[in-house]
Write a protein that holds these residues in place. Structure first.
Motif, PDB file in Angstrom:
ATOM      1  N   GLY A  65       0.807  -1.225   0.000  1.00 14.17           N
ATOM      2  CA  GLY A  65       0.000   0.000   0.000  1.00 14.17           C
ATOM      3  C   GLY A  65       0.831   1.262   0.000  1.00 14.17           C
ATOM      4  N   LYS A  74       3.219  -7.053  11.135  1.00 16.96           N
ATOM      5  CA  LYS A  74       1.972  -6.342  11.410  1.00 16.96           C
ATOM      6  C   LYS A  74       0.919  -7.293  11.975  1.00 16.96           C
ATOM      7  CE  LYS A  74       0.500  -2.781   8.565  1.00 16.96           C
ATOM      8  NZ  LYS A  74      -0.203  -2.242   7.381  1.00 16.96           N
ATOM      9  N   ASN A  91      -7.653  -2.269   2.576  1.00 19.42           N
ATOM     10  CA  ASN A  91      -7.578  -0.908   2.059  1.00 19.42           C
ATOM     11  C   ASN A  91      -7.649  -0.950   0.539  1.00 19.42           C
ATOM     12  OD1 ASN A  91      -6.951   1.698   1.332  1.00 19.42           O
ATOM     13  ND2 ASN A  91      -5.284   1.924   2.812  1.00 19.42           N
ATOM     14  N   GLU A  94      -7.220   2.927  -3.115  1.00 25.00           N
ATOM     15  CA  GLU A  94      -6.403   3.200  -4.315  1.00 25.00           C
ATOM     16  C   GLU A  94      -6.456   4.662  -4.770  1.00 25.00           C
ATOM     17  OE1 GLU A  94      -6.729   0.784  -8.103  1.00 25.00           O
ATOM     18  OE2 GLU A  94      -4.764   0.296  -7.298  1.00 25.00           O
ATOM     19  N   GLY A  95      -5.795   5.499  -3.977  1.00 24.18           N
ATOM     20  CA  GLY A  95      -5.907   6.930  -4.237  1.00 24.18           C
ATOM     21  C   GLY A  95      -4.947   7.480  -5.277  1.00 24.18           C
ATOM     22  N   ASN A 218      -4.579  -3.984   5.640  1.00 28.00           N
ATOM     23  CA  ASN A 218      -3.691  -4.366   4.547  1.00 28.00           C
ATOM     24  C   ASN A 218      -4.263  -3.925   3.218  1.00 28.00           C
ATOM     25  OD1 ASN A 218      -2.438  -7.254   6.205  1.00 28.00           O
ATOM     26  ND2 ASN A 218      -1.186  -5.618   5.339  1.00 28.00           N
ATOM     27  N   ASN A 219      -3.351  -3.730   2.316  1.00 23.34           N
ATOM     28  CA  ASN A 219      -3.678  -3.316   0.959  1.00 23.34           C
ATOM     29  C   ASN A 219      -4.164  -4.524   0.134  1.00 23.34           C
ATOM     30  OD1 ASN A 219      -1.935  -3.435  -1.830  1.00 23.34           O
ATOM     31  ND2 ASN A 219      -3.125  -1.561  -1.578  1.00 23.34           N
ATOM     32  N   THR A 222      -1.355  -6.634  -1.269  1.00 25.65           N
ATOM     33  CA  THR A 222      -0.709  -7.398  -0.201  1.00 25.65           C
ATOM     34  C   THR A 222      -1.519  -8.661   0.066  1.00 25.65           C
ATOM     35  OG1 THR A 222      -0.228  -5.250   0.814  1.00 25.65           O
ATOM     36  CG2 THR A 222       0.268  -7.207   2.117  1.00 25.65           C
TER      37      THR A 222
HETATM   38  C1  FMN Z   1      -2.012   9.876   1.872  1.00 23.82           C
HETATM   39  C2  FMN Z   1      -1.969   8.400   1.914  1.00 23.82           C
HETATM   40  C3  FMN Z   1      -2.755   7.667   1.046  1.00 23.82           C
HETATM   41  C4  FMN Z   1      -2.743   6.295   1.084  1.00 23.82           C
HETATM   42  N1  FMN Z   1      -3.537   5.628   0.200  1.00 23.82           N
HETATM   43  C5  FMN Z   1      -3.524   4.284   0.225  1.00 23.82           C
HETATM   44  C6  FMN Z   1      -4.341   3.563  -0.673  1.00 23.82           C
HETATM   45  O1  FMN Z   1      -5.038   4.148  -1.488  1.00 23.82           O
HETATM   46  N2  FMN Z   1      -4.325   2.209  -0.627  1.00 23.82           N
HETATM   47  C7  FMN Z   1      -3.545   1.545   0.278  1.00 23.82           C
HETATM   48  O2  FMN Z   1      -3.587   0.336   0.306  1.00 23.82           O
HETATM   49  N3  FMN Z   1      -2.755   2.200   1.142  1.00 23.82           N
HETATM   50  C8  FMN Z   1      -2.730   3.552   1.146  1.00 23.82           C
HETATM   51  N4  FMN Z   1      -1.943   4.218   2.038  1.00 23.82           N
HETATM   52  C9  FMN Z   1      -1.143   3.434   2.993  1.00 23.82           C
HETATM   53  C10 FMN Z   1      -1.986   3.055   4.193  1.00 23.82           C
HETATM   54  O3  FMN Z   1      -1.940   4.104   5.145  1.00 23.82           O
HETATM   55  C11 FMN Z   1      -1.499   1.809   4.863  1.00 23.82           C
HETATM   56  O4  FMN Z   1      -0.149   1.957   5.153  1.00 23.82           O
HETATM   57  C12 FMN Z   1      -1.683   0.572   4.052  1.00 23.82           C
HETATM   58  O5  FMN Z   1      -3.016   0.429   3.683  1.00 23.82           O
HETATM   59  C13 FMN Z   1      -1.258  -0.630   4.848  1.00 23.82           C
HETATM   60  O6  FMN Z   1      -1.362  -1.786   4.095  1.00 23.82           O
HETATM   61  P1  FMN Z   1      -0.083  -2.619   3.663  1.00 23.82           P
HETATM   62  O7  FMN Z   1       0.757  -2.826   4.880  1.00 23.82           O
HETATM   63  O8  FMN Z   1      -0.646  -3.868   3.133  1.00 23.82           O
HETATM   64  O9  FMN Z   1       0.615  -1.814   2.626  1.00 23.82           O
HETATM   65  C14 FMN Z   1      -1.931   5.601   2.001  1.00 23.82           C
HETATM   66  C15 FMN Z   1      -1.125   6.329   2.859  1.00 23.82           C
HETATM   67  C16 FMN Z   1      -1.133   7.700   2.811  1.00 23.82           C
HETATM   68  C17 FMN Z   1      -0.271   8.447   3.756  1.00 23.82           C
END
Ligand code: FMN
Ligand code: SF4
Ligand code: SF4
Ligand code: SF4
Ligand code: FES
Lengths: 489, 586
Positions: A65, A74, A91, A94-95, A218-219, A222
């Protein structure tokens, strides 16, 4: 229904996360089961939670993510956290505007995410999961809804899953599409019905997340590989990739590139391979009524979206893994990769990304809310020819302060495009400020200009002087037919 | 737990924030959004420090200490970052500091000065907007808002209504109400907590001081002022006196110097409230009206009850608040005694509160003349400004006594200024009346202190043969929880005191805005409460019913508590109030 036609078929890929895309009909759970779907869940339910977490840990999987946090670690935090109720969140916000791998997975292989979340729930001790998916992904939403229903029907979700004592259920939550809502604490606020604004960490979601309960976030990408890791073992995954970044990563190739779309390659694959071998390099441009081919060279890539940075073509030997990319002032992020050709103005690109951060900042904290606006103001000044070298220094100074003082990852990374373009293309900035590096050391003042010819729309025209010998060579290659013989029209 | 702050070992407490540890170590870290009573918001970022092992700077207000942590609070990197953050805030701030009511008490100004801000590096990118004008009590000026978020938090967490929010996002984010409605048209209870907690002049109470000065200068108007209990222990804050100093005598002197014709003690009216409310409670216990009886003297609470819980109105004591009792008595009894026509008397109340103006303004509250019983209320903040303007060296003033005939009050009336005080004052009178004799110990410790909810059983007073049960809450959010409890079990309590502000009037919305040591703002209020209890303890007169002025007014004028005349002058009735009205949007 076909999921996504932008998934690239070009050779040289290793498909783990995208293993089922276009191979199965996402509306048919049977298709998924035929490709070993839900076998991992059955296996996991017979393992101990600690063994599951150990397998994930051994696999070396890190979050896709953005932050790259080790997934097994985690999970163990959430498992160790005290609490009678725990949650698992996927999560799927997907921005990053340049990335769409999560959408492809949700649309084309929704069951892999459901299966992974259920395994995660069992491992950390949660019985409830949420998928936070952006409302702009209606197909993902409906495919997920269908998948959840079918999964219930087969007993993969609900009470006493596969005859075990484990209950798990998943609900969808739709996001309104603000970039910051992908940040985990803002995402939690949004699910709780509060304004989507980040809160300071600690406390981390693993200890106090959704409704103040321990929460695993989690994304999509992931999660989607989890069933495969459980089924085939950690080594199947950790033998791919580099020493610190295991497995594969999906990239979304976009911008000035011949073969755009989603590609999945082992971690550590060089940018050269990705951009030239798979992506085919920058496409030619055909200009003017005569369609003259102008070959274009790749200048740089912007990696990691608006939070990332640019990497110049001279550094394309860089292998794509978390650490190497970070060293260059960019981030792997979610895998958005925008290719830029030589006609791209780096100052203009920096301005474009800062504009995005200004629009998407939630406005809670000072450095990001106001600081990014000031960065934009300075960049506007520079791209209108009114900048000075001190403005470039201010961009660096202010940018660094925004990074070190902002509350959440958005602000902490928003100046990256500015800082990395200044680091690699300072001369372009100087040119906009009317400064040219003279031979040897020192600089010399000149009229501000944009080397890529993007800024300063009102350009001085070229004209032909008395040295012209009427050879006529320039006329046919002028893309806009601006040159003609005297007296003719 | 050992930590290292600026190279020196320090013994930190597990769980405390870096900020708290640094404050204890004698290091002043600037803060704008953090306040102990409001909690961590972490929006302003000026409290950053460097912690070894972290790439980015760390905000000290929310980061807990951990073993061996190495903290640097004053490296170049930290100081530069703070300065930059402050310069960013200033870039779009409406810098009219020299003509701003908060110029002497602006937290932003103080922090900028402390951080050594001496230039403005950044250009402004914002057009200035307008005041949220239509409101009568609280005014907003977003041009001076730094979006710290305190008002949003306090309005939700203390006052429950949560009518303030952040609208928009990014650089265009601003504080506003839902759908950009004006504050007056949403369920704002006018408690003023947002004002008291705002670090700048983005939130201020409506100012009528010019009108007041005109009245004072008018020889045909007899201007009287009465001062609420908590005011006398808070005015010193504006003049550098120790927190919680008793300034009663100085306050009277100062008000006389400003030119008030008479200065009376509102604590006396509190004694009347006790006589009326106590009698009312005993009647209710006998079945005249529903129990539990809820107090009515806090207008913030009354605004809340009328909008959010109209079903509780029959339970609310019909006895007016001390302010309104005094207004009515001034324009009736006092007018008669002093031989002044009531129309010529202008009554001012010096209050720790913003909502008091909404009470004086309420339709149906007046009973003495066709004019308002209370013509104006001013806050402690406004009194401080008034004294300054009138060249008063407050800290060095000699003492003056309150004027006769309405200047004598009991310790019971005095402790009205803090949470639990109304209850304790009532119990003193009620217990002795029921027992028919004096009690030795009239300190009701169980209803004292800073807890949001306090409960007690009172064996001296029986309801259905069993000891009466009483409860005291402060902070509307705490009150809401209690209301939900009594909805479940209406017989749980018989008498309940409710104050809208956490800690009672000593922490009122009209009190001086919290100064430099933000982390101690609630403690300030508790200092004030401590002084009130101390003053009560050494007061010869500690029971409302023993107050000779009270006795005389009943004998000469009102008859007895709850008499017909007392009902006309000292009681009122409440009507439900709509939550939203069609006022114009911003
Ligand atoms: C501004 C910002 C936008 C984010 N957008 C996303 C997103 O769209 N999708 C995502 O999975 N994680 C995004 N993240 C990261 C999440 O905060 C988070 O770390 C993540 O979802 C954790 O999942 P992972 O450990 O599987 O990567 C973003 C973080 C920030 C700071
Ligand atoms: S860094 Fe930006 S997005 Fe994150 S909390 Fe601060 S203002 Fe909001
Ligand atoms: S006066 Fe009280 S209720 Fe009204 S906005 Fe301010 S804090 Fe909220
Ligand atoms: S109005 Fe005052 S308290 Fe509210 S956010 Fe703005 S500066 Fe902070
Ligand atoms: S961020 Fe710590 S005081 Fe504002």
């Amino acid at each position: 229904m076909k999921s996504n036609d932008s998934v690239s078929k070009y050779p040289g890929q290793t498909r783990l996360a995208l293993r089922n895309i276009d191979e199965i009909d996402p509306h048919k759970i049977g298709d998924y089961i035929d490709r070993d779907g839900y076998l991992a869940l059955g296996k996991a339910l017979k393992m101990s939670p600690d063994d599951i977490i150990k397998t994930i840990d051994d696999s070396g999987l890190r979050g896709r993510g953005g932050a790259g946090f080790p997934t097994g670690k985690k999970w163990s935090f959430v498992r160790a956290a005290q609490g009678d109720t725990k949650y698992v969140i996927c999560n799927a916000d997907e921005g990053d505007p340049g990335a769409f791998m999560d959408r492809a997975i949700l649309e084309g292989d929704p069951h892999s995410v459901l299966e992974a979340m259920t395994i995660a729930g069992f491992a950390v001790g949660a019985t409830k999961g949420f998928i936070y998916v952006r409302a702009e992904y209606p197909l993902a939403v409906s495919n997920l809804e269908i998948a959840i229903k079918q999964s219930h029907g087969k007993g993969f979700l609900g009470k006493n899953i596969l005859g075990s004592k484990f209950d798990f259920d998943i609900e969808l939550r739709l996001g309104a599409g603000a970039f910051v809502c992908g940040e985990e604490t803002a995402l939690i606020a949004s699910i709780e019905g509060r304004r989507g604004e980040p809160t300071p960490k600690p406390p981390f979601p693993a200890n106090s997340g959704l409704y103040k309960k321990p929460t695993l976030i989690n994304n999509v990408e992931t999660l989607t590989v989890i069933p495969m890791i459980i089924l085939r073992g950690a080594t199947y995954f950790n033998t791919i990739g580099t020493a610190t970044s295991k497995g594969t990563k999906v990239f979304a190739l976009a911008g000035n590139i011949k073969n755009g779309g989603l590609v999945e390659v082992p971690m550590g694959t060089s940018l050269k391979t990705l951009v030239y071998d798979i992506g085919g390099g920058a496409p030619s441009v055909f200009v003017g009524p005569n369609k003259v081919e102008m070959k274009r060279a790749v200048k740089a890539v912007q990696i990691g979206g608006p939070s990332g940075g640019c990497i110049p073509a001279s550094m394309f030997d860089t292998g794509l893994d978390y650490e190497s990319v970070k060293k260059l002032g960019a981030i792997l992020g979610s895998g958005g990769l925008v290719v830029m050709d030589e006609k791209t103005c780096m100052v203009d690109i920096a301005k474009f990304f800062i504009k995005f951060s200004v629009d998407e900042s939630c406005g809670k904290c000072v450095p990001c809310r106001i600081g990014n606006r000031k960065l934009l103001g300075i960049l506007e000044k520079i791209t209108s020819g009114k900048g000075a070298e001190s403005d470039i220094d201010e961009l660096v100074n202010l940018g660094k302060t925004i990074i070190s003082t902002s509350l959440c990852g958005l602000g902490q990374s928003s100046p990256n495009p500015v800082l990395s373009t200044i680091a690699n293309y300072r001369d372009e900035y100087l040119a906009h400020c009317g400064i040219k590096r003279a031979e040897g050391s020192g600089v010399q003042g000149v009229t501000p200009w944009c080397p890529a010819g993007v800024c300063f729309k009102k350009k001085a025209k070229y004209c032909i002087n008395e040295k012209c010998i009427s050879c006529g060579r320039c006329a046919p290659i002028c893309p806009v037919n601006a040159i003609h013989k005297e007296g003719e029209k | 737990m050992k930590v290292i702050i600026n190279g020196k070992d320090f013994e930190a407490n597990a769980g405390e924030s870096l900020l708290a540890a640094c404050v204890r170590a004698g290091i002043n870290i600037p803060t704008l959004c953090y306040s102990k009573s409001i909690g961590v918001i972490a929006s302003c970022r000026v409290c950053v420090v460097e912690v070894k092992g972290f790439n980015n700077l760390v905000t000290s207000c929310n980061t807990p200490v951990s073993e061996g942590m190495e903290i640097t609070t004053n490296s170049k990197r930290v100081l530069d970052a703070r300065k930059t953050v402050l310069e960013l805030i200033l870039a779009d701030h409406r810098l009219e500091c020299l003509k701003c009511v908060r110029s002497g008490s602006c937290r932003l100004k103080q922090v900028c000065e402390d951080a050594g801000v001496d230039k403005g590096r950044f250009e402004r990118n914002r057009e200035y907007q307008h005041l949220d004008c239509p409101n009568k009590y609280v005014r907003r000026n977003n041009d001076k808002c730094i979006l710290c978020g305190r008002c949003v938090r306090v309005c939700k967490n203390n006052s429950e209504v949560g009518v303030l929010a952040v609208n928009g996002r990014g650089f265009d984010a601003y504080i506003g109400c839902a759908f950009d409605k004006a504050l007056e048209t949403v369920p704002c209870i006018s408690c003023g907590q947002c004002v008291a907690n705002c670090p700048t002049a983005a939130l201020v109470e409506v100012d009528r001081l010019d009108e007041l000065k005109a009245k004072i200068n008018d020889p045909n108007t007899h201007v009287v002022i009465s001062t609420a209990p908590s005011v006398r222990v808070a005015l010193g804050d504006g003049f550098g006196l120790k927190k919680g100093t008793d300034t009663t005598g100085k306050m009277v002197t100062a008000l006389k110097r400003v030119g008030f014709d008479r200065v009376f003690d509102l604590d006396l009216a509190a004694d009347f409230t006790i006589m009326e409310e106590g009698t009312e409670l005993l009647k209710r216990i006998k079945g005249s009206a529903p129990l539990p009886m809820l107090t009515s003297c806090c207008p913030g609470w009354m605004n809340y009850a009328r909008m959010m819980h109209p079903e509780l109105l029959p339970n609310i004591s019909t006895t007016k608040s001390p302010q309104q009792i005094f207004g009515a008595l001034l324009k009736s009894y006092y007018a008669r005694e002093a031989k002044i026509t009531p129309e010529k008397i202008y009554t001012v109340m010096l209050m720790p509160c913003v909502a008091k103006e909404s009470e004086a303004d309420r339709e149906g509250i007046n009973s003495s003349t066709k004019y308002r019983d209370v013509d104006m209320t001013i806050t402690v903040r406004q009194a401080i400004r008034l004294f300054r303007e009138y060249n008063i060296d407050f800290a060095n003033l000699a003492d003056t006594d309150f004027d006769d005939p309405l200047g004598l009050s009991s310790g019971a009336g005095l402790i009205f200024g803090t949470t639990g005080g109304v209850m304790e004052a009532a119990l003193r009178t009620l217990c002795e009346k029921t027992l028919g004799k004096k009690m030795n110990n009239i300190d009701f410790e169980s209803v004292r202190g800073e807890r949001g909810l306090k409960v007690a059983e009172v064996p001296e007073i029986k309801v259905g043969g069993k000891p009466a049960r009483v409860a005291v809450v402060s902070g509307i959010s705490n009150a809401e929880k209690l209301i939900q409890e009594i909805k479940q079990d209406p017989s749980k309590y018989h008498f309940i005191e409710i104050m809208a502000c956490l800690g009672g009037c000593v922490n009122g919305g009209g009190m001086p805005c919290h100064d430099g040591v933000i982390q101690n703002n609630f403690a300030n209020a508790m200092e004030r409460a401590g002084t009130l209890y101390h003053m009560d303890k050494y007061n010869k007169l500690r029971r409302s019913h023993e107050n000779p002025v009270v006795q005389k007014v009943y004998k000469d004028y009102l008859g007895e508590p709850n008499s017909e005349l007392a009902h006309k002058l000292l009681h009122t009735h409440y009507k439900a109030k709509p939550k939203y009205t069609g006022g114009q949007p911003k």
